[in-house]
Enzyme design. Structure first.
Site, mmCIF file in Angstrom:
data_model
loop_
_atom_site.group_PDB
_atom_site.id
_atom_site.type_symbol
_atom_site.label_atom_id
_atom_site.label_comp_id
_atom_site.label_asym_id
_atom_site.label_seq_id
_atom_site.Cartn_x
_atom_site.Cartn_y
_atom_site.Cartn_z
ATOM 1 N N HIS A 1 4.821 5.484 4.881
ATOM 2 C CA HIS A 1 3.803 4.434 4.825
ATOM 3 C C HIS A 1 4.239 3.241 3.978
ATOM 4 O O HIS A 1 3.598 2.193 4.019
ATOM 5 C CB HIS A 1 2.463 5.007 4.339
ATOM 6 C CG HIS A 1 2.414 5.364 2.883
ATOM 7 N ND1 HIS A 1 2.602 6.644 2.421
ATOM 8 C CD2 HIS A 1 2.186 4.616 1.782
ATOM 9 C CE1 HIS A 1 2.494 6.665 1.111
ATOM 10 N NE2 HIS A 1 2.234 5.436 0.692
ATOM 11 N N ASP B 1 5.604 11.843 6.296
ATOM 12 C CA ASP B 1 5.458 10.668 5.435
ATOM 13 C C ASP B 1 6.722 10.417 4.629
ATOM 14 O O ASP B 1 6.674 10.172 3.422
ATOM 15 C CB ASP B 1 4.243 10.825 4.508
ATOM 16 C CG ASP B 1 3.861 9.513 3.823
ATOM 17 O OD1 ASP B 1 4.320 8.458 4.289
ATOM 18 O OD2 ASP B 1 3.126 9.552 2.819
ATOM 19 N N SER C 1 4.064 5.277 -4.554
ATOM 20 C CA SER C 1 4.437 5.989 -3.324
ATOM 21 C C SER C 1 5.939 5.920 -3.066
ATOM 22 O O SER C 1 6.541 4.846 -3.119
ATOM 23 C CB SER C 1 3.691 5.391 -2.132
ATOM 24 O OG SER C 1 2.305 5.565 -2.261
#
Length: 297
Positions: free
Chosen positions: A42, A73, A164
Site C-alpha cells: 500500500h 501487503d 508502514s
C-alpha cells in the site's frame, strides 16, 4: 532504513476515463541483500512517481516497483543509481517467529517529524487473519476470492502513518516483521507481517522475478460445534470441520468432496471451530486452519 516518497492518482473504476485528485504520501522501507528494498504494497500502490531518501542524505533518488504482493501487503522496490547504495547495510530476515512477549523495536519515518523514529514494545499476540490491505481493496473474508488467513503479529509499539513498510527488530538485530497497520481509535495496537511470510515472498521473487500468490486451501468448510450434527456424522470424540465445497481447479479437487469431515491438517488436530494449535517457541496458540497452508511456499 529508508524513507519512500510517493506521488500518484487513484483510478476510478466506476468512471474509468476519469482519475481522482493527485496525492503525495510517505512510507518506510528497508534494505535487503542484492540491492533490494522491502516495503508495503500500500506504500507503492497507485504511485506514478516513486522516490527514496536516506536518513543522512536528503537527496531523492528515483525508484521503481519490481514486484507487488497485494495479498501479503508487500512489495520490492529497486533503485538504479549506484550512489544511493553507498554505505547502506543490508538487514537480515529472521527465519523463525519471535517468542511471545519478547521485546522488539519498530523503526520508521512516521508522521510528526522528518527523521527516523524508533519505538519499543513487545510481541503481544500471534494471530491469523486477512490482512488489512487486501480487505480495503475489496477482498472479503469467507468469500470465494479470499486467499485465506495469514499469520500476523500484534505489537504494542506505536505504528502510525509513515511507519508502514518499516522493519521491526528483535534483540539480536534481525528483522522479525514488517510494519503494516494499526487499529484506528485504539492505543498501542499495531500489526506487523512476520519475517517468515516476508521471506517466502522475497525468495520467490528472487527465483522467478514475480509473485504467484499465497497458497490457498481451495475449500470451504463449516464448524462442527453442534452436538446433533456431530452425532449424525458419528464423530464420537473426534473433532473437525465439515466440507461444504471444493474449488474445481484446486489441488484438492477429486480428493476431498463436499460432505467429508476433515479432522487433521498437516499433522495438526483440527478443532470443531476450524482452528489448529501452533507451537511457537514453546507457546501454544490457536489460529485459523488455513494459516497452516498460507504460510507455505
Amino acid at each position: 532504513v529508508v524513507k519512500i516518497h510517493g506521488t500518484g492518482v487513484r483510478p476510478s473504476y466506476l468512471i474509468p476515463w476519469q482519475v481522482k485528485g493527485q496525492k503525495e504520501w510517505t512510507g518506510t522501507g528497508f534494505v535487503l541483500s542484492e540491492r533490494r528494498i522491502l516495503t508495503n504494497a500500500h506504500v507503492v500502490e497507485d504511485a506514478t512517481v516513486l522516490q527514496v531518501t536516506k536518513q543522512d542524505n536528503p537527496k531523492k533518488f528515483r525508484a521503481s516497483v519490481a514486484c507487488v504482493a497485494h495479498d501479503l501487503d508487500l512489495a520490492v522496490v529497486l533503485v538504479d543509481d549506484t550512489d544511493f547504495w553507498q554505505g547502506l547495510p543490508a538487514t537480515v530476515l529472521s527465519k523463525e517467529l519471535p517468542e511471545l512477549y519478547s521485546e522488539v523495536k519498530a523503526v520508521g519515518f512516521p508522521a510528526g517529524g522528518s527523521t527516523v523514529c524508533v519505538t519499543k514494545g513487545v510481541i503481544s499476540r500471534i494471530d491469523a487473519m486477512l490482512y488489512v490491505h487486501p480487505s480495503l481493496n475489496g477482498i472479503q473474508e469467507d468469500s470465494c476470492n479470499c486467499p485465506g488467513s495469514a499469520i500476523i503479529l500484534q505489537i504494542d509499539a506505536a505504528i502510525n502513518p509513515g511507519n508502514s513498510g518499516g522493519p521491526t527488530f528483535d534483540n539480536t538485530g534481525k528483522v522479525v516483521g514488517v510494519a503494516s497497520s494499526g487499529l484506528p481509535n485504539r492505543q498501542n495496537v499495531g500489526y506487523i507481517i512476520p519475517s517468515t511470510i516476508a521471506s517466502m515472498f522475497v525468495e520467490e521473487y528472487a527465483r522467478t522475478q514475480k509473485w504467484s500468490g499465497i497458497s490457498e486451501m481451495g475449500l470451504a468448510a463449516r464448524p462442527l460445534e453442534n452436538d446433533s450434527m456431530r452425532s449424525f456424522l458419528k464423530m464420537n470424540d473426534s473433532t473437525g470441520v465439515l466440507v461444504d465445497a471444493v474449488a474445481p481447479l484446486g489441488a484438492l479437487h477429486g480428493k476431498v468432496k463436499p460432505g467429508d469431515v476433515i479432522t487433521h491438517i498437516d499433522g495438526y488436530d483440527l478443532t470443531n471451530e476450524g482452528t489448529v494449535p501452533l507451537t511457537v517457541v514453546g507457546q501454544r496458540v490457536y489460529v485459523d486452519a488455513d494459516a497452516v497452508v498460507t504460510q507455505k511456499a
